[in-house]
Each structure stands twice: as structure tokens, then as C-alpha cells.
Design an enzyme around this catalytic site. Structure first.
Site, PDB file in Angstrom:
ATOM      1  N   ARG A  50      18.631 -41.376  13.796  1.00 47.73           N
ATOM      2  CA  ARG A  50      19.991 -40.843  13.701  1.00 47.73           C
ATOM      3  C   ARG A  50      20.015 -39.561  12.873  1.00 47.73           C
ATOM      4  NH1 ARG A  50      23.401 -42.043   9.764  1.00 47.73           N
ATOM      5  NH2 ARG A  50      22.517 -44.107   9.402  1.00 47.73           N
ATOM      6  N   TYR A 102      39.878 -28.040  29.261  1.00 46.06           N
ATOM      7  CA  TYR A 102      39.410 -29.312  29.828  1.00 46.06           C
ATOM      8  C   TYR A 102      40.349 -30.445  29.404  1.00 46.06           C
ATOM      9  CZ  TYR A 102      36.653 -33.593  30.178  1.00 46.06           C
ATOM     10  OH  TYR A 102      36.252 -34.873  30.437  1.00 46.06           O
ATOM     11  N   ASP A 174      33.935 -22.751  23.530  1.00 46.78           N
ATOM     12  CA  ASP A 174      33.264 -23.641  24.471  1.00 46.78           C
ATOM     13  C   ASP A 174      32.574 -22.752  25.506  1.00 46.78           C
ATOM     14  OD1 ASP A 174      32.566 -25.334  26.620  1.00 46.78           O
ATOM     15  OD2 ASP A 174      34.170 -26.736  26.144  1.00 46.78           O
ATOM     16  N   LYS A 199      26.120 -30.390  31.731  1.00 41.48           N
ATOM     17  CA  LYS A 199      26.372 -29.443  32.802  1.00 41.48           C
ATOM     18  C   LYS A 199      25.153 -28.537  33.029  1.00 41.48           C
ATOM     19  CE  LYS A 199      30.535 -31.229  32.787  1.00 41.48           C
ATOM     20  NZ  LYS A 199      30.604 -32.066  31.590  1.00 41.48           N
TER      21      LYS A 199
END
Length: 384
Positions: A50, A102, A174, A199
Site C-alpha cells: 500500500r 464527466y 483532467d 483509458k
């Protein structure tokens, strides 16, 4: 040694400080939750996945190199990246966002961010007068999508950076739709850059990932602490998948972009299509701005049909193209924003933005462009 973007996509941009005697060409997947200590008070540099993992670190260094960032954190999704980013703010803070955004981000801002005491207002960020009109004493950041989703609006990042510097704001961008291959917001003045790594960066529609890149050491340290504490880090195997995808980012994006422009031109000539939204067309209102701040317009476009019936017919009749959410992969996808990506956007806002039942979004993949056009053509034809 300075390296071109293509080389950095394949070989990364930093040094891990680990030695692999096997000389493996493909960077290994360190599929482990924990790492043994060398001795009391001694560490190999890795303790728990982590907090740090060699595979994820290699990916983070690669993305940092591509974006020109001080540091990048690889996270479990693009939404995790936005969530981590918004943990930088305190109750009472105000953020101005692109109004065409979005739908998942809008849902996050309207529910979780509001519950946490943040206020968000929306503006057409291609119009700086509208942005300035939203400024308040408690404004702390500008949050920009360019090109925007799904209307492909273009925001001048240099103008936003100048305003952010003038008012002491963070500029958050973004960069999912163009990727670092086509646009580098940090070089234009951004403080933080977000990606849905699912993406273009991964590029194969096979994994979920997110990235948050910081322009400064101070921001990087704050982001690292938040990410480590909240725990949404990208797993080793997913990190390896995105690493593999980035190796072909330049060739994929160039081919997809070339096809997208041809398809946009073809669509603009069809009687069933009223309007095409693609920043690579000279008639697009943001064409010149995009040309000065990006190296292309990408491979995602939207178009408006002449009727709801035509839109539905296309969705039902496409054969090669997949009717699905997402973008940026090797397969061409067609999306219906009004019921998919932007279903959680309030209807009045959707109507204001032009996200109606006649709007379709197309993510152009790597199939031959003639086959994609032929599939759209046959899908548009009315039944005999």
C-alpha cells in the site's frame, strides 16, 4: 540523459534503485503484500505494498516523466484520483469546475464533496469572464477538463494558469482525453494533473486505474500522505498492465487520431448528423486554442443526430463498434451520455450543456477506419 517521449513510454524515466540480475526486458510484477526487513531499523526501501511497490513505482516514474511532474501516484481508478485530490481541501473551501464534466465527477462533487463541506460551482471555462464571475474569497482551485466530456469544449490552460497564479489557486487539469502524448498541462502552468488510466494510458479496455501527478514537492508530499492513508493504491498486476499499455501509447494515439479526423469529416457530411464536436476540425470554436496548447485533438468525438430515432437506431445496429461506456482503448466504442456517463447530471444541466437524447460519443479504436465508417453508415440506414 534527455529522452524523447516515445523512448520514455517504453523505458521509463527514472531509476528504481533495485537490481534485477535476470535482466528481464518486461519489468517484473512484484505480486506481494509485504516485504521482509533487512534487519532491525533497516529496510530494502519497501515495506508494504500500500505504501510502495517496485512495479507501481516504475509506472509512477514513467507517468511523471511523460507529464513533466515532480511525482505521480498510481491509484485504483480515475475516481480515486479525483477523491484523493479533493482531500487537499478543507470544509468551506470553494472550487470552480468546468461545467461540461464527466458525470461521475459531478456525482462525487454533489454528494461526497458537499457532505465534506466543500462547495463547487460550474462555469464555461472556455470563457474566462464566466470563470472570474464565479470567484469568491473562499475559492481555492480551478478544476478543468479539456477537451471536455462529452461536448469537447476547449479551455485555454495558459489563461487559467495566469488566473490561478493571480488569485493563489490550484489549477487541476483532467488530461484523460489527450494523454501526455498530446498535451502536458504542467508545462502550461497546472499544479495537478489527473488521468483515468483505464483509458489511453492502459489502452486495451482491460484494467481500471487512475493517476494524480504533482508539479511540486510540497503538493507531492501531501498527495502521497493522503493516498497512503486512504489506501486506494493501484495493485501490482494492474500497474504492470498499464506499464505494458504505455509502451504503445504513441503509435496507438497517432493512428486513432488519424482515423478520428477522417470519421469526423465523414460524419459532418451525413444528412442524419446535425453537428460534430471534435477539436480537430477547423470550424470547432476551440480549434485554435487547442492547436496552441496540444499536439492534436485525440480520438474521441461526439455528434448530434437529426432525431432520437436515428440515435437509437445507430446504438442498436452497430456491429463492429461496441455500444459501451469508456474510451481510449483498441476497440471502437460508442456511448450514449444521457443514459450512461452523464445519467447522474441533473436534467436541467444536461439540457443546458446539450447532452440530449440525440447526442452520441464515439471513441475511435484501432480497427481500419473504412470498416468503422462502413459500420456507422449501415447503422444510420433506415429499415427498408
Amino acid at each position: 540523459m534527455s529522452r524523447e517521449l516515445e523512448t520514455r513510454c517504453i523505458h521509463g524515466g527514472g531509476h528504481l534503485g533495485v537490481t534485477d540480475s535476470t535482466r528481464a526486458v518486461s519489468f517484473p510484477i512484484y505480486q506481494t503484500a509485504t516485504f521482509g526487513h533487512v534487519g532491525l531499523g533497516q529496510s530494502s526501501g519497501y515495506d508494504y505494498t500500500r505504501e510502495g511497490n517496485p512495479t507501481r513505482q516504475r509506472l509512477e516514474e514513467t507517468v511523471s516523466s511523460l507529464e513533466g511532474a515532480w511525482d505521480t501516484v498510481a491509484l485504483s481508478s480515475g475516481m480515486t484520483a479525483i477523491s484523493v485530490c479533493f482531500e487537499l481541501f478543507q470544509p468551506g473551501d470553494h472550487i470552480i469546475c468546468s461545467e461540461d464534466l464527466y458525470g461521475g465527477a459531478v456525482r462525487l462533487f454533489q454528494t461526497v464533496s458537499r457532505k465534506n463541506g466543500l462547495s463547487v460551482s460550474y462555469a464555461d471555462t472556455s470563457n474566462m469572464e464566466q470563470v472570474r464571475a464565479q470567484l469568491r474569497p473562499e475559492t481555492r482551485a480551478l478544476y478543468i477538463e479539456t477537451p471536455s466530456n462529452p461536448m469537447m469544449n476547449i479551455t485555454d490552460l495558459r489563461e487559467c494558469a495566469a488566473l490561478a497564479k493571480e488569485r493563489g489557486l490550484l489549477l487541476i487539469v483532467d488530461n484523460t482525453f489527450l494523454s501526455p502524448w498530446l498535451q502536458n498541462p504542467i508545462a502550461l502552468g497546472a499544479d495537478l494533473v489527473l488521468h483515468s488510466g483505464s483509458k489511453f494510458l492502459s489502452g486495451h479496455n482491460d484494467t481500471i486505474a487512475g493517476f494524480l501527478s504533482s508539479a511540486s514537492r510540497e503538493l507531492a508530499e501531501r498527495i502521497r500522505l493522503i493516498a497512503k492513508t486512504t489506501g486506494g493504491m493501484l495493485a501490482p498486476f494492474d500497474s504492470w498492465l498499464v506499464l505494458r499499455g504505455i509502451k504503445t501509447l504513441p503509435v496507438r494515439m497517432e493512428r486513432q487520431q488519424e482515423s478520428a479526423k477522417r470519421i469526423a469529416l465523414w460524419l459532418s457530411q451525413q444528412p442524419q448528423v446535425q453537428q460534430v464536436f471534435y477539436a480537430g476540425l477547423p470550424e470547432h470554436p476551440g480549434y485554435e486554442v487547442n492547436r496552441t496548447q496540444a499536439r492534436g485533438a485525440g480520438s474521441t468525438l461526439s455528434f448530434r443526430t437529426d432525431s432520437v430515432e436515428t440515435a437509437h437506431r445507430i446504438l442498436q445496429k452497430v456491429k463492429l463498434i461496441t455500444f459501451a461506456e469508456s474510451l481510449g482503448g483498441t476497440e471502437t466504442l460508442i456511448t450514449y451520455p444521457v443514459t450512461q456517463t452523464h445519467a447522474d447530471v441533473p436534467p436541467t444541466m444536461r439540457e443546458h450543456l446539450g447532452i440530449t437524447e440525440t447526442l452520441l460519443r464515439l471513441s475511435v479504436g484501432l480497427e481500419h477506419v473504412n470498416d468503422i465508417i462502413e459500420d456507422l453508415r449501415q447503422a444510420m440506414e433506415e429499415q427498408a
